[in-house]
Scaffold this motif. Structure first.
Motif, PDB file in Angstrom:
ATOM      1  N   SER A  26       0.837  -1.207   0.000  1.00 27.51           N
ATOM      2  CA  SER A  26       0.000   0.000   0.000  1.00 27.51           C
ATOM      3  C   SER A  26       0.870   1.255   0.000  1.00 27.51           C
ATOM      4  O   SER A  26       0.624   2.197  -0.767  1.00 27.51           O
ATOM      5  N   TRP A  27       1.898   1.277   0.840  1.00 30.35           N
ATOM      6  CA  TRP A  27       2.789   2.435   0.887  1.00 30.35           C
ATOM      7  C   TRP A  27       3.460   2.645  -0.467  1.00 30.35           C
ATOM      8  O   TRP A  27       3.533   3.769  -0.965  1.00 30.35           O
ATOM      9  N   ASN A  30       1.088   4.044  -3.084  1.00 26.51           N
ATOM     10  CA  ASN A  30       0.801   5.451  -2.810  1.00 26.51           C
ATOM     11  C   ASN A  30       1.992   6.357  -3.104  1.00 26.51           C
ATOM     12  O   ASN A  30       1.846   7.574  -3.164  1.00 26.51           O
ATOM     13  N   ASN A  31       3.175   5.759  -3.264  1.00 26.28           N
ATOM     14  CA  ASN A  31       4.388   6.533  -3.528  1.00 26.28           C
ATOM     15  C   ASN A  31       4.985   6.216  -4.901  1.00 26.28           C
ATOM     16  O   ASN A  31       6.195   6.329  -5.104  1.00 26.28           O
TER      17      ASN A  31
END
Length: 84
Positions: A26-27, A30-31
């Motif tokens: 997820s991180w 999102n990046n």
């Protein structure tokens, strides 16, 4: 006779991601870090890693036995490398 799905030559196996795997994936998403399997031939895959639009392909091929595990290892690697 019941409808039983046949095993496909393109089967990618199964892997149940851990909570840590999901957090790292997820991180990364999102990046702008995207990691995905790319088919090489029946039963084997490369792993593509896209960071800010630039794609790199793994030099190794992975089987259904380890493609998902390795994909999540890459997510955890980039999460630990770049998180603030």
């Amino acid at each position: 006779m019941p409808n039983i799905p046949m095993s496909s030559a393109w089967s990618m196996g199964k892997y149940l991601p851990t909570e840590e795997d999901m957090k790292a994936a997820s991180w990364c998403l999102n990046n702008n870090i995207r990691i995905s399997p790319y088919p090489e031939a029946t039963g084997s895959w490369w792993i593509d890693i896209e960071i800010n639009g630039k794609v790199n392909r793994s030099p190794y091929k992975y089987s259904k036995l380890n493609v998902w595990q390795t994909l999540h290892e890459f997510y955890r690697y980039y999460y630990n490398k770049y998180k603030k």
